[in-house]
Write a protein that holds these residues in place. Structure first.
Motif, PDB file in Angstrom:
ATOM      1  N   GLN A  85      52.641 -70.101 -24.978  1.00 10.88           N
ATOM      2  CA  GLN A  85      52.096 -70.981 -23.944  1.00 10.88           C
ATOM      3  C   GLN A  85      50.591 -70.776 -23.800  1.00 10.88           C
ATOM      4  O   GLN A  85      49.831 -71.747 -23.672  1.00 10.88           O
ATOM      5  N   VAL A 101      53.610 -76.600 -17.296  1.00 10.52           N
ATOM      6  CA  VAL A 101      54.007 -75.561 -18.234  1.00 10.52           C
ATOM      7  C   VAL A 101      55.357 -74.990 -17.830  1.00 10.52           C
ATOM      8  O   VAL A 101      55.531 -74.527 -16.695  1.00 10.52           O
ATOM      9  N   SER A 102      56.322 -75.010 -18.750  1.00 12.94           N
ATOM     10  CA  SER A 102      57.652 -74.463 -18.488  1.00 12.94           C
ATOM     11  C   SER A 102      58.305 -74.089 -19.806  1.00 12.94           C
ATOM     12  O   SER A 102      58.408 -74.943 -20.692  1.00 12.94           O
ATOM     13  N   GLN A 103      58.748 -72.844 -19.952  1.00 10.45           N
ATOM     14  CA  GLN A 103      59.396 -72.404 -21.186  1.00 10.45           C
ATOM     15  C   GLN A 103      60.562 -73.317 -21.533  1.00 10.45           C
ATOM     16  O   GLN A 103      60.655 -73.850 -22.631  1.00 10.45           O
ATOM     17  N   TYR A 121      55.718 -66.683 -23.553  1.00  9.02           N
ATOM     18  CA  TYR A 121      54.475 -66.566 -22.778  1.00  9.02           C
ATOM     19  C   TYR A 121      53.248 -66.658 -23.682  1.00  9.02           C
ATOM     20  O   TYR A 121      52.326 -67.435 -23.420  1.00  9.02           O
ATOM     21  N   ALA A 155      52.959 -74.817 -12.757  1.00  5.45           N
ATOM     22  CA  ALA A 155      53.811 -73.820 -13.409  1.00  5.45           C
ATOM     23  C   ALA A 155      54.365 -72.862 -12.363  1.00  5.45           C
ATOM     24  O   ALA A 155      53.935 -72.845 -11.204  1.00  5.45           O
ATOM     25  N   SER A 207      54.839 -68.607 -16.693  1.00  4.55           N
ATOM     26  CA  SER A 207      54.076 -69.805 -17.045  1.00  4.55           C
ATOM     27  C   SER A 207      52.877 -69.981 -16.116  1.00  4.55           C
ATOM     28  O   SER A 207      51.822 -70.473 -16.531  1.00  4.55           O
TER      29      SER A 207
END
Length: 345
Positions: A149, A88-90, A146, A40, A44
């Protein structure tokens, strides 16, 4: 940003409703894997720090944070045949994160994507995608993306705990997360305004914490930097004591972030007293009553277990940062020089 902070109870509840039924599938996919590698950047990455602690403390599985340049710049050959890689990535569109996921697969890892965009390149490239239900996030600073996640990582690590033969988290605890978020949104405005006002009076800020809530500490620092243009250093209190505490004085304000309980709270309470002796004003987020009494200004965190508190502990900090931006004459929705999707090499 203000509106999206307020949407977090619903976003968290929707995310948990969608992902909790996937725990058996996550456990089956990760079966036999002995390590977790978290990939990330930015907010993230702060969520991933929570995931690392949870993997080791709750699931009993060794975990680490990836250095994506090992993949994207060096293309190193690493044996990941015993590894579950969680990326993990928005947006799911940051090329570096997508390329790192693909690299982990070439090295033998099983891959999981955590993203807010179902048809994103990251979701398509992974063996399994955990889609957060934050909805469209228009403000550049990550708030609801956020916290969702962090929720997704809690679900994933609970699945790993179950697959490792350990006791999973009680669904009752997950069912209370929306209410915890609502309670955080109801933090008294006058206290939040006072904390934002104190931050507006200084140019130097230090944030510190430790343990399961350390990712929240770093996310607080990041939000102050990107939204309010304040240079902020985020440190574990263990690292702070190894030298950097020498910089603490009356010109620096200290923000301490603590879970509601657990072995880190006494140390943070002691730290509050130490930095106050150095004439640094101390703002506290979370902790117990003794911790908050040791601070100049403080707000409670959620009435949750230490292990799940980080799902909502960041909300008071988000509220303070949004207020501070306005006090400084800044637009919190569009920080200077930033875009919603950041591309790195």
């Amino acid at each position: 940003m203000s509106a999206e902070i307020g949407e977090q109870p619903a976003a968290l509840e929707a995310t948990l409703a969608g992902l909790l039924p996937m725990r058996p599938r996550i456990a089956q996919l990760a079966g036999g894997r002995k390590r977790v590698l978290l990939v990330a950047r930015g907010s993230s990455d702060n969520a991933a720090i929570y995931g690392r602690y949870l993997a080791e403390l709750h699931a009993g599985i060794s975990a680490s944070l990836a250095a994506p340049s090992v993949a994207t710049l060096y293309d190193a050959r690493v044996d990941l045949s015993d590894t579950l890689a969680i990326c993990v990535s928005q947006s799911g569109s940051t090329t570096e994160i997508v390329e790192t996921l693909e690299w982990t697969r070439r090295c033998g890892a099983i891959t999981i994507a955590i993203t807010n965009v179902e048809d994103s390149p990251l979701a398509s490239a992974a063996d399994l995608a955990l889609i957060t239900r934050a909805g469209i996030e228009r403000a550049v600073p990550a708030t609801k993306s956020y916290t969702t996640q962090v929720a997704a990582l809690a679900v994933a690590m609970d699945a790993l705990a179950t697959s490792a033969g350990k006791k999973g988290l009680l669904d009752k605890e997950f069912s209370q997360i929306g209410d915890h978020a609502r309670a955080m949104l109801a933090t008294p405005a006058e206290t939040l305004d006072a904390m934002a006002g104190a931050l507006a009076e200084v140019d130097e800020v230090l944030t510190s914490g430790r343990g399961i809530a350390f990712g929240t500490t770093l996310e607080t620092a990041l939000k102050l930097e990107e939204t309010c243009l304040r240079p902020v250093r985020g440190l574990s209190y263990a690292d702070l004591k190894h030298g950097p505490i020498a910089i603490v004085d009356h010109e620096l304000l200290t923000v301490l972030v603590a879970g509601p309980s657990g072995p880190t709270v006494p140390g943070l309470t002691e730290l509050a007293g130490t930095v106050r002796e150095k004439h640094s004003m101390v703002l506290g987020i979370g902790g117990d009553e003794e911790f908050r009494s040791a601070c100049d200004l403080a707000v409670p965190g959620p009435d949750a277990s230490e292990i799940l508190a980080p799902l909502t502990l960041i909300i008071p900090a988000q509220l303070i940062v949004e207020r501070l931006a306005h006090k400084l004459g800044l637009n919190p929705d569009v920080p200077r020089g930033l875009r919603k999707v950041t591309q790195t090499d």
